[in-house]
Design a protein around this motif. Structure first.
Motif, mmCIF file in Angstrom:
data_model
loop_
_atom_site.group_PDB
_atom_site.id
_atom_site.type_symbol
_atom_site.label_atom_id
_atom_site.label_comp_id
_atom_site.label_asym_id
_atom_site.label_seq_id
_atom_site.Cartn_x
_atom_site.Cartn_y
_atom_site.Cartn_z
ATOM 1 N N ARG A 1 -2.744 -0.310 8.149
ATOM 2 C CA ARG A 1 -1.328 -0.033 8.409
ATOM 3 C C ARG A 1 -1.150 0.758 9.701
ATOM 4 N N GLY A 2 -2.275 1.238 10.253
ATOM 5 C CA GLY A 2 -2.193 2.009 11.487
ATOM 6 C C GLY A 2 -2.023 3.498 11.258
ATOM 7 N N ARG A 3 -2.236 3.934 10.042
ATOM 8 C CA ARG A 3 -2.096 5.348 9.707
ATOM 9 C C ARG A 3 -3.479 5.982 9.563
ATOM 10 N N ARG A 4 -4.117 6.195 10.711
ATOM 11 C CA ARG A 4 -5.459 6.784 10.694
ATOM 12 C C ARG A 4 -5.457 8.191 10.100
ATOM 13 N N ASP A 5 -4.352 8.927 10.288
ATOM 14 C CA ASP A 5 -4.263 10.267 9.727
ATOM 15 C C ASP A 5 -4.389 10.230 8.205
ATOM 16 N N LEU A 6 -3.697 9.272 7.565
ATOM 17 C CA LEU A 6 -3.776 9.146 6.107
ATOM 18 C C LEU A 6 -5.124 8.568 5.676
ATOM 19 N N ALA B 1 -8.136 4.312 2.082
ATOM 20 C CA ALA B 1 -8.388 4.579 3.502
ATOM 21 C C ALA B 1 -8.373 3.273 4.301
ATOM 22 N N ASP B 2 -8.999 2.231 3.754
ATOM 23 C CA ASP B 2 -8.982 0.921 4.423
ATOM 24 C C ASP B 2 -7.550 0.426 4.611
ATOM 25 N N LEU B 3 -6.759 0.554 3.559
ATOM 26 C CA LEU B 3 -5.377 0.082 3.626
ATOM 27 C C LEU B 3 -4.567 0.887 4.640
ATOM 28 N N GLU B 4 -4.759 2.202 4.626
ATOM 29 C CA GLU B 4 -4.023 3.046 5.578
ATOM 30 C C GLU B 4 -4.426 2.730 7.019
ATOM 31 N N ILE C 1 -3.754 -8.439 -4.324
ATOM 32 C CA ILE C 1 -2.796 -9.541 -4.180
ATOM 33 C C ILE C 1 -1.736 -9.191 -3.144
ATOM 34 N N GLU C 2 -1.223 -7.968 -3.222
ATOM 35 C CA GLU C 2 -0.193 -7.560 -2.257
ATOM 36 C C GLU C 2 -0.763 -7.600 -0.838
ATOM 37 N N LEU C 3 -1.994 -7.177 -0.681
ATOM 38 C CA LEU C 3 -2.619 -7.210 0.641
ATOM 39 C C LEU C 3 -2.743 -8.645 1.148
ATOM 40 N N ARG C 4 -3.217 -9.551 0.292
ATOM 41 C CA ARG C 4 -3.342 -10.956 0.701
ATOM 42 C C ARG C 4 -1.991 -11.579 1.037
ATOM 43 N N GLN D 1 1.763 -7.697 2.134
ATOM 44 C CA GLN D 1 2.634 -6.611 1.684
ATOM 45 C C GLN D 1 1.838 -5.296 1.654
ATOM 46 N N ILE D 2 1.518 -4.780 2.839
ATOM 47 C CA ILE D 2 0.644 -3.613 2.944
ATOM 48 C C ILE D 2 1.230 -2.391 2.236
ATOM 49 N N GLU D 3 2.534 -2.180 2.343
ATOM 50 C CA GLU D 3 3.156 -1.017 1.697
ATOM 51 C C GLU D 3 3.005 -1.098 0.180
#
Length: 182
Positions: free
Chosen positions: A144-149, A138-141, A103-106, A109-111
């Motif tokens: 968010r642009g955090r490939r390292d995470l 991993a998909d969420l990170e 729900i947050e993703l939709r 609210q990625i964080e």
């Protein structure tokens, strides 16, 4: 057979007339309405179950069912309320945490989605569940642009699944992409 569910609905509605607060009948009737994709009717009955719930388990289940209905009918604020009610009773409920992340993703609210997914990882009961939760993280990170995470999450999932699992395949593809970017 096609008339079985409508006939059962009619029968349970007759039972409810003299006993409108009988929770087991309300729950069964809600399940039948769900089978018929009668979301509004099922939600009304489950809301009544929430008001009358004799114990926490029934209350938790009713809120989970309500959240699923509200997600299906794109009523995310109402779904969130039911999910948060479940998490107030059971902070480690994996199903509710996964739904909250979605729900947050939709809602953009990625964080908050990542936070809910990380909580779901912590609540994982089995290695397979943990690996799947890490893959979603991993998909969420990555979004968010955090490939390292994202890489860290896939590395941990690979450690669980082994070198031939889906996380390893994704992790290798991500590393290949990074090599191509250099």
């Amino acid at each position: 057979v096609l008339d079985a569910v409508p006939a059962a609905i009619a029968s349970l509605q007759r039972v409810l007339k003299p006993h409108p607060t009988h929770v087991p009948t309300l729950r069964e009737l809600a399940k039948l309405f769900l089978r018929e994709s009668a979301w509004t009717e099922a939600a009304q009955l489950l809301a009544k179950v929430v008001q009358l719930a004799p114990d926490r388990e029934i209350l938790r289940e009713a809120h989970l069912e309500l959240s699923a209905i509200y997600e299906r009918t794109d009523e995310r604020p109402r779904a969130r309320v039911s999910i948060l009610a479940v998490l107030a009773m059971d902070p480690q409920n994996r199903l509710a945490l996964g739904r909250l992340a979605a729900i947050e993703l939709r809602d953009g609210q990625i964080e908050k989605a990542i936070d809910a997914q990380r909580r779901r990882i912590g609540a994982s009961l089995s290695p397979d569940d943990r690996a799947q939760s890490l893959a979603v993280a991993a998909d969420l990170e990555e979004r968010r642009g955090r490939r390292d995470l994202a890489q860290e999450a896939l590395a941990e999932a690979t450690a669980i699944e082994g070198p031939d699992g889906p996380a390893a395949t994704r992790w290798r593809a991500m590393l290949d992409t990074l090599k191509g970017d250099e």
